[in-house]
Enzyme design. Structure first.
Site, PDB file in Angstrom:
ATOM      1  N   PHE A 165       0.810  -1.227   0.000  1.00 37.89           N
ATOM      2  CA  PHE A 165       0.000   0.000   0.000  1.00 37.89           C
ATOM      3  C   PHE A 165       0.838   1.270   0.000  1.00 37.89           C
ATOM      4  O   PHE A 165       0.404   2.328  -0.433  1.00 37.89           O
ATOM      5  CB  PHE A 165      -0.937   0.014   1.222  1.00 37.89           C
ATOM      6  N   GLY A 229      -3.607 -12.863  -4.870  1.00 38.62           N
ATOM      7  CA  GLY A 229      -2.145 -12.875  -4.703  1.00 38.62           C
ATOM      8  C   GLY A 229      -1.633 -14.307  -4.571  1.00 38.62           C
ATOM      9  O   GLY A 229      -0.621 -14.681  -5.168  1.00 38.62           O
ATOM     10  N   SER A 246       5.125  -7.249   3.313  1.00 40.93           N
ATOM     11  CA  SER A 246       5.703  -7.601   4.612  1.00 40.93           C
ATOM     12  C   SER A 246       6.496  -8.909   4.523  1.00 40.93           C
ATOM     13  O   SER A 246       6.272  -9.731   3.623  1.00 40.93           O
ATOM     14  CB  SER A 246       4.578  -7.748   5.638  1.00 40.93           C
ATOM     15  N   GLU A 267      10.799  -7.930  -2.075  1.00 40.93           N
ATOM     16  CA  GLU A 267      11.145  -6.630  -1.476  1.00 40.93           C
ATOM     17  C   GLU A 267      10.326  -6.520  -0.191  1.00 40.93           C
ATOM     18  O   GLU A 267       9.181  -6.086  -0.206  1.00 40.93           O
ATOM     19  CB  GLU A 267      10.790  -5.489  -2.438  1.00 40.93           C
ATOM     20  N   CYS A 301       9.380   1.537   3.645  1.00 43.62           N
ATOM     21  CA  CYS A 301      10.176   0.352   3.982  1.00 43.62           C
ATOM     22  C   CYS A 301      11.551   0.787   4.469  1.00 43.62           C
ATOM     23  O   CYS A 301      12.195   0.081   5.234  1.00 43.62           O
ATOM     24  CB  CYS A 301      10.292  -0.571   2.781  1.00 43.62           C
TER      25      CYS A 301
HETATM   26  P1  NAD Z   1       1.361  -6.860   3.018  1.00 47.86           P
HETATM   27  O1  NAD Z   1       2.383  -7.936   3.086  1.00 47.86           O
HETATM   28  O2  NAD Z   1       0.265  -6.868   3.988  1.00 47.86           O
HETATM   29  O3  NAD Z   1       0.678  -6.842   1.560  1.00 47.86           O
HETATM   30  C1  NAD Z   1       1.443  -6.742   0.371  1.00 47.86           C
HETATM   31  C2  NAD Z   1       0.651  -7.313  -0.796  1.00 47.86           C
HETATM   32  O4  NAD Z   1       0.517  -8.732  -0.632  1.00 47.86           O
HETATM   33  C3  NAD Z   1      -0.776  -6.776  -0.916  1.00 47.86           C
HETATM   34  O5  NAD Z   1      -1.074  -6.558  -2.276  1.00 47.86           O
HETATM   35  C4  NAD Z   1      -1.605  -7.918  -0.348  1.00 47.86           C
HETATM   36  O6  NAD Z   1      -2.924  -7.934  -0.815  1.00 47.86           O
HETATM   37  C5  NAD Z   1      -0.822  -9.123  -0.857  1.00 47.86           C
HETATM   38  N1  NAD Z   1      -1.051 -10.390  -0.158  1.00 47.86           N
HETATM   39  C6  NAD Z   1      -1.552 -10.589   1.084  1.00 47.86           C
HETATM   40  N2  NAD Z   1      -1.564 -11.921   1.367  1.00 47.86           N
HETATM   41  C7  NAD Z   1      -1.041 -12.553   0.290  1.00 47.86           C
HETATM   42  C8  NAD Z   1      -0.761 -13.920  -0.018  1.00 47.86           C
HETATM   43  N3  NAD Z   1      -1.030 -14.904   0.856  1.00 47.86           N
HETATM   44  N4  NAD Z   1      -0.207 -14.214  -1.216  1.00 47.86           N
HETATM   45  C9  NAD Z   1       0.103 -13.235  -2.092  1.00 47.86           C
HETATM   46  N5  NAD Z   1      -0.145 -11.935  -1.865  1.00 47.86           N
HETATM   47  C10 NAD Z   1      -0.707 -11.591  -0.683  1.00 47.86           C
HETATM   48  O7  NAD Z   1       2.185  -5.471   3.092  1.00 47.86           O
HETATM   49  P2  NAD Z   1       1.632  -3.983   3.231  1.00 47.86           P
HETATM   50  O8  NAD Z   1       1.077  -3.780   4.596  1.00 47.86           O
HETATM   51  O9  NAD Z   1       0.804  -3.626   2.048  1.00 47.86           O
HETATM   52  O10 NAD Z   1       2.990  -3.141   3.089  1.00 47.86           O
HETATM   53  C11 NAD Z   1       3.859  -2.857   4.146  1.00 47.86           C
HETATM   54  C12 NAD Z   1       5.050  -3.794   4.135  1.00 47.86           C
HETATM   55  O11 NAD Z   1       5.686  -3.770   2.854  1.00 47.86           O
HETATM   56  C13 NAD Z   1       6.114  -3.373   5.127  1.00 47.86           C
HETATM   57  O12 NAD Z   1       6.635  -4.526   5.743  1.00 47.86           O
HETATM   58  C14 NAD Z   1       7.180  -2.724   4.244  1.00 47.86           C
HETATM   59  O13 NAD Z   1       8.475  -2.716   4.800  1.00 47.86           O
HETATM   60  C15 NAD Z   1       7.089  -3.563   3.018  1.00 47.86           C
HETATM   61  N6  NAD Z   1       7.611  -2.841   1.863  1.00 47.86           N
HETATM   62  C16 NAD Z   1       8.840  -3.213   1.397  1.00 47.86           C
HETATM   63  C17 NAD Z   1       9.399  -2.526   0.337  1.00 47.86           C
HETATM   64  C18 NAD Z   1      10.756  -2.878  -0.167  1.00 47.86           C
HETATM   65  O14 NAD Z   1      11.106  -2.427  -1.250  1.00 47.86           O
HETATM   66  N7  NAD Z   1      11.540  -3.671   0.546  1.00 47.86           N
HETATM   67  C19 NAD Z   1       8.703  -1.471  -0.269  1.00 47.86           C
HETATM   68  C20 NAD Z   1       7.440  -1.133   0.219  1.00 47.86           C
HETATM   69  C21 NAD Z   1       6.909  -1.826   1.297  1.00 47.86           C
END
Ligand code: NAD
Length: 510
Positions: A165, A229, A246, A267, A301
């Protein structure tokens, strides 16, 4: 144009094709037969518009359309694909202000950061256009006479992109622009809470494809929940899954992709530290820490979560930081004077409050902040916590909120050890004026993160370098440098142009 809640700020949404109710699936046309969700504005907690999400059937149709589009897209020479990406970059330039505003409205980051995300997508488009005439294979000397040994790079085919997000435009952009010039087509599943932004981006892209008589399904979109996903991660037709999110979800995605021998770019979460050496320029430290601790309300992140400070300058850094925090203007992210907007959801507030509770239980002292702000929307006070051991469980956890733990150290070596002791390995910074410290930090016993900075904050990367992190951050690299290689497959090709059949290693088989 009317929206779920009337607001003078929403008029610009029609420039992006956003309506009161939107279809959330795009391949060759806009569709959607799943449940209807509301996109909520974090600044006031009120719904902006509705989106009809995609089911697994919608997803299936989208993948098939994306695969079919590949047959056309892969036949275009790479520089011609680059020309389409150039047009995408220009279309984004035309919509930069409106799209930036939508990011701000739907995600909650302040307007300059919302526009900054669109600029990042524009930058990577420019980069990808150049790349489309530059990515190259190799000609390697063959040990056999009359033989040529070559390396060829070809597209992977259809790929999947799953995004978080907090960067609802830029993260897709990094993947999208590179994958396009590399010759891949793609299905994008955006985060469940930022569907409008992904619809607006896809509308911009689809117009470019249509204007060039190309199928819009080169870049398909499915707004859906984790079932979509999960289906993507398990789908053998998507040779690469680029996942941003995450660590917990990323681990699951990684296992599903690995199970089918697919390729992934991961990532994941970070737990980024700034090290302040005793000789550091403290004005630079405070300005940088303020941006990377409080900016995006701690929802990058790469946000700074730990400041590891030499004991000789610890008190000064703490008092300067407290002063700087007291001047941060918190408020509506669309207002020009705001520096810190809201958290993204109500749930994020709960995570913030429970981290503060846990820190207190472990003996942490809340130097400033620590509370929810009493107003509509999801606002919290940026918080500094001291007095916790560097290895406390809460210090080692990524809480996606503006909380920073100020830790004391006695030496550069100890600071580096503390930097490296967490599971995550995304970004890290050292503030120093000592050349020896710099090279220690960059060297084999220095920071173990993917991003290793000196005298700049942990957040705010440029597109030219490879972006990503080690350990539980997943090991992926996106954006610049040689990241493009991940969107292609490499063939090692040996061509015999002689009439002899010599074997490698001089083996005789006669
Ligand atoms: P999240 O893991 O909750 O969701 C990320 C995506 O995964 C969403 O589109 C979600 O719908 C999808 N998803 C959820 N369950 C899934 C599954 N079982 N299989 C496949 N897809 C699934 O993360 P968030 O709350 O949207 O974002 C915050 C996190 O993202 C933080 O931990 C942050 O550090 C990380 N982040 C990392 C980077 C990087 O480049 N390292 C960049 C941005 C955010």
């Amino acid at each position: 144009m009317s929206f779920l809640v009337e607001d003078k700020n929403y008029a610009f949404l029609s420039n992006l094709g956003i309506e009161k109710q939107n279809l959330g699936v795009y391949h060759t046309k806009w569709t959607g037969s799943g449940k209807t969700i509301k996109s909520i504005c974090p600044a006031n907690g009120k719904p902006i518009a509705e989106v009809v999400t995609g089911t697994l059937d919608d997803y299936e149709t989208a993948v098939k359309a994306t695969q079919a589009a590949w047959q056309i897209w892969a036949d275009l020479p790479a520089p011609k694909r680059g020309e389409i990406v150039r047009q995408i970059g220009n279309a984004l330039r035309d919509h930069k202000t409106d799209l930036g505003k939508l990011v701000s409205l739907e995600m909650g980051k302040i307007l300059p950061e919302g526009e900054g995300e669109v600029q990042e997508y524009i930058d990577i488009c420019d980069y990808a256009v150049g790349l489309s005439r530059m990515f190259e294979g190799k000609v390697i000397p063959s040990e056999r006479p009359g033989h040529a040994l070559l390396e060829m790079w070809n597209p992977l085919g259809a790929i999947g992109i799953i995004t978080a997000f907090n960067f609802p435009v830029a993260v897709y952009g990094w993947n999208n622009a590179l994958a396009l010039v590399c010759g891949d087509t793609m299905v994008w599943k955006s985060a469940g809470t930022t569907p409008l932004t992904s619809i607006a981006v896809t509308k911009i892209l689809s117009k470019v494809f249509e204007a060039n008589n190309l199928p819009g399904s080169v870049c398909s979109l499915v707004c859906g929940d984790s079932t979509v996903g999960e289906a993507m991660a398990k789908d053998d037709r998507l040779r690469l899954i680029s996942f941003t999110g995450s660590t917990n979800v990323g681990r699951r995605v990684a296992l599903n992709v690995q199970e089918r021998f697919g390729r992934s770019i991961l990532e994941l979460g970070g737990n980024n530290a700034i090290i302040v050496c005793e000789n550091a320029d403290l004005n630079m430290v405070v300005q940088s820490a303020l941006f990377s601790c409080v900016g995006t309300a701690g929802q990058r992140c790469t946000s700074t979560r730990r400041i590891i400070c030499h004991e000789k300058v610890y008190d000064q850094v703490l008092s300067s930081l407290k002063k700087a925090y007291s001047q941060v203007r918190i408020g509506d992210p669309l207002e020009p004077q705001t520096l810190c907007g809201p958290l993204h959801t109500e749930n994020a507030i709960n995570e913030y409050l429970s981290a503060i509770e846990e820190a207190k239980k472990l003996g942490g002292v809340i130097e400033c902040g620590g509370k929810r702000i009493n107003r509509d929307g999801y606002y919290v006070e940026p918080t500094i916590v001291t007095n916790l051991p560097h290895n406390s469980p809460i210090v080692h956890k990524e809480t996606f909120a503006p909380i920073v733990y100020l830790l004391k150290c006695k030496s550069v070596d100890e600071a580096i050890q503390i930097n490296n002791e967490v599971d995550q390995g995304l970004s890290s910074s050292m503030f120093t004026t000592n050349l020896g410290d710099v090279f220690k930090w960059l060297g084999p016993k220095g920071s173990d993160c993917g991003i290793v900075n000196v005298n700049i904050p942990t957040s705010g990367a440029e597109i030219g370098g490879a972006f990503g992190g080690e350990k539980h951050t997943g090991g992926g690299r996106e954006s610049g440098s040689d990241s493009w290689k991940q969107y292609m497959r490499r063939s090692t090709c040996t061509i015999n142009y002689s009439k002899e059949l010599p074997l490698a290693q001089g083996i005789k088989f006669e």
